[in-house]
Design a protein around this motif. Structure first.
Motif, PDB file in Angstrom:
ATOM      1  N   ASP A 450       0.825  -1.214   0.000  1.00  0.00           N
ATOM      2  CA  ASP A 450       0.000   0.000   0.000  1.00  0.00           C
ATOM      3  C   ASP A 450       0.859   1.263   0.000  1.00  0.00           C
ATOM      4  OD1 ASP A 450      -2.288  -1.501  -0.027  1.00  0.00           O
ATOM      5  OD2 ASP A 450      -2.543  -1.480   2.161  1.00  0.00           O
ATOM      6  N   LYS A 451       1.984   1.225   0.734  1.00  0.00           N
ATOM      7  CA  LYS A 451       2.829   2.416   0.840  1.00  0.00           C
ATOM      8  C   LYS A 451       3.517   2.772  -0.471  1.00  0.00           C
ATOM      9  CE  LYS A 451       3.759   2.152   5.803  1.00  0.00           C
ATOM     10  NZ  LYS A 451       4.808   2.046   6.852  1.00  0.00           N
ATOM     11  N   ALA A 452       3.544   1.834  -1.436  1.00  0.00           N
ATOM     12  CA  ALA A 452       4.175   2.111  -2.726  1.00  0.00           C
ATOM     13  C   ALA A 452       3.214   2.790  -3.698  1.00  0.00           C
ATOM     14  CB  ALA A 452       4.704   0.814  -3.342  1.00  0.00           C
ATOM     15  N   LYS A 453       1.959   2.982  -3.267  1.00  0.00           N
ATOM     16  CA  LYS A 453       0.949   3.556  -4.171  1.00  0.00           C
ATOM     17  C   LYS A 453       0.861   5.079  -4.058  1.00  0.00           C
ATOM     18  CE  LYS A 453      -1.787  -0.680  -3.749  1.00  0.00           C
ATOM     19  NZ  LYS A 453      -3.041  -1.290  -3.233  1.00  0.00           N
ATOM     20  N   SER A 454       1.733   5.653  -3.215  1.00  0.00           N
ATOM     21  CA  SER A 454       1.677   7.115  -3.051  1.00  0.00           C
ATOM     22  C   SER A 454       3.084   7.714  -3.058  1.00  0.00           C
ATOM     23  CB  SER A 454       0.950   7.474  -1.750  1.00  0.00           C
ATOM     24  OG  SER A 454       1.556   6.811  -0.649  1.00  0.00           O
ATOM     25  N   LEU A 455       3.833   7.381  -4.101  1.00  0.00           N
ATOM     26  CA  LEU A 455       5.183   7.926  -4.248  1.00  0.00           C
ATOM     27  C   LEU A 455       5.108   9.372  -4.723  1.00  0.00           C
ATOM     28  CD1 LEU A 455       6.988   4.923  -6.005  1.00  0.00           C
ATOM     29  CD2 LEU A 455       6.751   5.366  -3.557  1.00  0.00           C
ATOM     30  N   THR A 460       8.667   8.646  -8.744  1.00  0.00           N
ATOM     31  CA  THR A 460       8.134   8.030  -9.966  1.00  0.00           C
ATOM     32  C   THR A 460       9.046   8.304 -11.156  1.00  0.00           C
ATOM     33  OG1 THR A 460       6.709   9.969 -10.327  1.00  0.00           O
ATOM     34  CG2 THR A 460       5.735   8.084  -9.174  1.00  0.00           C
ATOM     35  N   THR A 461       9.639   9.500 -11.200  1.00  0.00           N
ATOM     36  CA  THR A 461      10.619   9.801 -12.260  1.00  0.00           C
ATOM     37  C   THR A 461      11.807   8.852 -12.162  1.00  0.00           C
ATOM     38  OG1 THR A 461       9.997  12.142 -12.248  1.00  0.00           O
ATOM     39  CG2 THR A 461      12.145  11.594 -13.203  1.00  0.00           C
ATOM     40  N   TYR A 462      12.260   8.609 -10.939  1.00  0.00           N
ATOM     41  CA  TYR A 462      13.396   7.710 -10.723  1.00  0.00           C
ATOM     42  C   TYR A 462      13.055   6.287 -11.188  1.00  0.00           C
ATOM     43  CZ  TYR A 462      16.865   4.825  -8.337  1.00  0.00           C
ATOM     44  OH  TYR A 462      17.847   3.899  -8.060  1.00  0.00           O
ATOM     45  N   LEU A 463      11.888   5.791 -10.805  1.00  0.00           N
ATOM     46  CA  LEU A 463      11.522   4.420 -11.182  1.00  0.00           C
ATOM     47  C   LEU A 463      11.362   4.285 -12.693  1.00  0.00           C
ATOM     48  CD1 LEU A 463       9.029   3.249  -8.388  1.00  0.00           C
ATOM     49  CD2 LEU A 463      11.507   2.966  -8.516  1.00  0.00           C
ATOM     50  N   THR A 464      10.859   5.335 -13.357  1.00  0.00           N
ATOM     51  CA  THR A 464      10.714   5.301 -14.813  1.00  0.00           C
ATOM     52  C   THR A 464      12.069   5.122 -15.482  1.00  0.00           C
ATOM     53  OG1 THR A 464       8.777   6.734 -14.693  1.00  0.00           O
ATOM     54  CG2 THR A 464       9.886   6.567 -16.837  1.00  0.00           C
ATOM     55  N   GLU A 534       4.033  -1.772 -12.609  1.00  0.00           N
ATOM     56  CA  GLU A 534       2.738  -1.797 -11.922  1.00  0.00           C
ATOM     57  C   GLU A 534       2.658  -0.670 -10.894  1.00  0.00           C
ATOM     58  OE1 GLU A 534      -0.112  -4.918  -9.408  1.00  0.00           O
ATOM     59  OE2 GLU A 534       1.941  -5.487  -9.939  1.00  0.00           O
ATOM     60  N   VAL A 535       3.734  -0.418 -10.195  1.00  0.00           N
ATOM     61  CA  VAL A 535       3.767   0.665  -9.217  1.00  0.00           C
ATOM     62  C   VAL A 535       3.565   2.009  -9.901  1.00  0.00           C
ATOM     63  CG1 VAL A 535       5.311   1.933  -7.645  1.00  0.00           C
ATOM     64  CG2 VAL A 535       5.109  -0.550  -7.472  1.00  0.00           C
ATOM     65  N   LEU A 536       4.196   2.203 -11.034  1.00  0.00           N
ATOM     66  CA  LEU A 536       4.038   3.464 -11.765  1.00  0.00           C
ATOM     67  C   LEU A 536       2.590   3.646 -12.222  1.00  0.00           C
ATOM     68  CD1 LEU A 536       7.333   3.594 -13.879  1.00  0.00           C
ATOM     69  CD2 LEU A 536       6.707   5.042 -11.939  1.00  0.00           C
ATOM     70  N   GLN A 537       1.973   2.575 -12.694  1.00  0.00           N
ATOM     71  CA  GLN A 537       0.575   2.651 -13.151  1.00  0.00           C
ATOM     72  C   GLN A 537      -0.344   3.011 -11.983  1.00  0.00           C
ATOM     73  OE1 GLN A 537      -0.139  -1.186 -14.869  1.00  0.00           O
ATOM     74  NE2 GLN A 537       1.155  -0.805 -16.666  1.00  0.00           N
ATOM     75  N   LEU A 538      -0.159   2.386 -10.842  1.00  0.00           N
ATOM     76  CA  LEU A 538      -0.998   2.659  -9.676  1.00  0.00           C
ATOM     77  C   LEU A 538      -0.815   4.096  -9.179  1.00  0.00           C
ATOM     78  CD1 LEU A 538      -0.563  -0.717  -7.742  1.00  0.00           C
ATOM     79  CD2 LEU A 538      -2.664   0.138  -8.799  1.00  0.00           C
ATOM     80  N   ALA A 540       0.040   6.605 -11.115  1.00  0.00           N
ATOM     81  CA  ALA A 540      -0.584   7.476 -12.125  1.00  0.00           C
ATOM     82  C   ALA A 540      -2.093   7.550 -11.888  1.00  0.00           C
ATOM     83  CB  ALA A 540      -0.287   6.944 -13.518  1.00  0.00           C
ATOM     84  N   ILE A 541      -2.717   6.402 -11.587  1.00  0.00           N
ATOM     85  CA  ILE A 541      -4.159   6.363 -11.302  1.00  0.00           C
ATOM     86  C   ILE A 541      -4.468   7.194 -10.058  1.00  0.00           C
ATOM     87  CG2 ILE A 541      -6.050   4.860 -10.566  1.00  0.00           C
ATOM     88  CD1 ILE A 541      -4.704   2.641 -12.293  1.00  0.00           C
ATOM     89  N   SER A 542      -3.600   7.040  -9.045  1.00  0.00           N
ATOM     90  CA  SER A 542      -3.798   7.777  -7.791  1.00  0.00           C
ATOM     91  C   SER A 542      -3.699   9.286  -8.014  1.00  0.00           C
ATOM     92  CB  SER A 542      -2.739   7.332  -6.766  1.00  0.00           C
ATOM     93  OG  SER A 542      -2.861   8.064  -5.585  1.00  0.00           O
ATOM     94  N   ALA A 543      -2.760   9.681  -8.895  1.00  0.00           N
ATOM     95  CA  ALA A 543      -2.570  11.113  -9.177  1.00  0.00           C
ATOM     96  C   ALA A 543      -3.787  11.703  -9.887  1.00  0.00           C
ATOM     97  CB  ALA A 543      -1.324  11.315 -10.032  1.00  0.00           C
ATOM     98  N   VAL A 544      -4.395  10.937 -10.830  1.00  0.00           N
ATOM     99  CA  VAL A 544      -5.585  11.393 -11.570  1.00  0.00           C
ATOM    100  C   VAL A 544      -6.777  11.474 -10.633  1.00  0.00           C
ATOM    101  CG1 VAL A 544      -7.217  10.822 -13.384  1.00  0.00           C
ATOM    102  CG2 VAL A 544      -4.770  10.532 -13.774  1.00  0.00           C
ATOM    103  N   GLY A 545      -6.895  10.435  -9.794  1.00  0.00           N
ATOM    104  CA  GLY A 545      -8.031  10.388  -8.861  1.00  0.00           C
ATOM    105  C   GLY A 545      -7.960  11.488  -7.839  1.00  0.00           C
TER     106      GLY A 545
END
Length: 545
Positions: A450-455, A460-464, A534-538, A540-545
């Motif tokens: 759960d804690k990885a869903k709010s980077l 997120t730039t680093y993981l990309t 998968e973490v990046l996708q989650l 991104a969804i969190s940022a839109v929401g």
């Protein structure tokens, strides 16, 4: 020149007696091993120097039980407070009495560490009369003993104080008796109700012979009697006894005043601290010698004691950082030793390798530590880092021996496998008994934490960028991956702390963990990249929401 060799070089005599001792008031803690190993190394250095030497270890079992350790039954042992330890019952039927029970546990650790002194018990010196002439001497010269106490430690003893504690004939206590007269071979004593702050005396008084085990000398006086009775030449002491005006100074003064002899050679050594706290046998603070011996290989435990000069404190705690660094330092010296022997086996080794040689259990090895023509042969091995094993053991469905073999740069010998399996056992024991939750590796293999869903944006730039760099990574090796992780953070000018936290959050659900490159190397490359995506996708969804 190594410190023990300096002591050995200066020691003289037809027989040099090295002595150490312990009061077995409870479980003996790892701190007490420092004195044991120091005296053992002095003994070995003397043997190497070709000098006649004997190593003795005394058990001060005529001392009183002054507290009931918290791990024992208070109702059973409270009635024995103030009794000699050798007159106190054993916690179970494995030993005849309290002193032999706890000393037996400690002596098992001696065997484990390859320490082989001649062990003697104070009860035997008293009961067989070997200390009788000293008891008579000190009682007849009580004024000199009182004088030594006053001059050295400013302790003022009354004129009717005599240095002897009878065992009370009425209640059996030794801690509460006060002697006030000595004549015709007998002492007059009172079992004082307020003699100590932990047990009351019964009030009985009377005349009794002080000989044949009927009581004991105060321990500073007893120390002197013991030195002379068994011929001690060298006896070190901990810092607490060695301070100016302290126990050792008092004993030295008594030795000179009453015996007209010089005391044995002495040099103080520092404590072993656990989390900054000196350990106590009776209070149960810290880890027992037996527990630490069950965790660590004997040569590593000896190395812990010897890599630090005796006058320096050892801060020890069986946590991840301390244990892994100890193994790493030991492996580094083994590698240096191996390089030395391969380069020129006839060249004397450097001084920093001397503790390594003395850490070996084989007495003959450490005796050969200096002579190039008799160069020591320490078995060397392909080092497997203990931190790697700790991590591998926590990866589900992984065959650790297969994984170790896969990671080794060359085929492992039988001796290599012996070391590997020994260290796997250490890693398992550490995880089971010592690791706290922050130090344990809990991999999220089936879902994103759960804690990885709010980077944050930097993470997120680093993981990309990390995904792109990992996809290009050919060698899926821990060190290579660690370099890639650092390089990616540097390329983006992102702090290493922020960057690595994003990786740990992705796989562990927390911001810290073991070496990140190794962590990724334990996992399949395709799984790592898929999880990062998968973490990046989650996020991104969190940022839109």
């Amino acid at each position: 020149m190594f410190w023990a060799d300096k002591i050995a070089a200066d020691a003289q005599g037809d027989l040099i007696v090295v002595n150490d001792s312990k009061t077995p008031s409870g479980r003996v803690h790892v701190g007490s091993l420092r004195g044991v190993v120091i005296h053992d190394v002095i003994y070995r250095a003397l043997k190497h120097a070709g000098k006649p030497v004997k190593f003795l270890y005394g058990v001060d079992d005529y001392d009183a039980l002054d507290t009931v350790p918290k791990y024992l039954d208070l109702d059973k042992f409270a009635p024995y407070l103030g009794y000699p330890l050798c007159n106190t019952p054993s916690p179970d039927n494995r030993a005849s009495d309290y002193a032999k029970y706890f000393m037996g546990e400690f002596l098992e650790v001696f065997d484990y560490l390859g320490v082989k002194p001649e062990v003697y018990y104070l009860r035997d010196l008293y009961r067989t009369g070997k200390l009788d002439r000293y008891i008579d001497l000190f009682l007849n010269n009580a004024h000199l003993v009182r004088e030594a106490y006053k001059e050295v430690s400013k302790a003022d003893r009354p004129d009717n104080w005599y240095p002897f504690h009878p065992i009370c004939e009425n209640c059996g206590k030794i801690a509460t008796t006060v002697t006030t007269a000595y004549q015709d071979g007998k002492v007059f004593y009172t079992c004082e109700p307020n003699a100590t702050n932990y047990v009351n005396g019964c009030g009985h008084s009377g005349w009794v012979s002080p000989f044949g085990g009927n009581g004991k000398l105060p321990w500073k006086v007893e120390w002197v009697a013991k030195w002379d009775a068994i011929g001690v030449s060298i006896e070190m002491a901990g810092k607490d006894h060695s301070q100016k005006g302290g126990s050792r100074d008092v004993a030295n003064s008594i030795c000179r005043k009453v015996l007209n002899k010089q005391p044995p050679f002495h040099s103080p050594y520092e404590f072993i601290l656990v989390n900054g706290t000196k350990m106590s046998s009776s209070k149960g603070v810290g880890s027992s010698a037996k527990e630490i011996a069950e965790l660590m290989p004997p040569e590593l435990l000896r190395f812990l004691m010897l890599r630090t000069q005796p006058r320096s404190v050892i801060n020890f705690s069986p946590n991840y950082e301390t244990i892994t660094r100890l193994f790493r330092d030991y492996d580094t010296l083994i590698s240096k030793y191996q390089a030395h022997t391969e380069a020129d086996a006839n060249t004397p080794i450097s001084e920093d390798l001397i503790p390594l040689l003395y850490a070996q259990l084989n007495e003959e090895l450490s005796e050969q530590k200096l002579g190039p023509e008799e160069n020591a042969k320490i078995p060397t091995y392909e080092a497997i880092d203990i931190s790697t094993l700790i991590s591998l053991l926590q990866v589900p469905h992984l065959d650790i021996e297969v994984e170790v073999e896969k990671r080794s740069p060359k085929p492992l010998s039988d001796y290599d496998w012996q070391i590997v399996r020994q260290r796997i056992a250490v890693a398992k024991k550490w995880l089971q008994d010592y690791a706290d939750e922050e130090e344990k590796l809990v991999l999220y293999l089936d879902r994103v934490p759960d804690k990885a869903k709010s980077l944050d944006a930097e993470q997120t730039t680093y993981l990309t960028q990390l995904i792109a760099n990992l996809e290009a990574e050919v060698n899926w090796d821990g060190e290579e991956l660690q370099t890639t992780l650092f390089r990616t953070a540097k390329e983006l000018e992102i702090s290493q702390k922020v960057a690595f936290a994003s990786v740990y959050l992705t796989f562990l659900g927390k911001e810290r963990g073991p070496k990140a490159g190794n962590l990724l190397s334990y996992l399949d490359k395709s799984f790592v990249i898929a999880r990062l995506q998968e973490v990046l996708q989650l996020n991104a969804i969190s940022a839109v929401g």
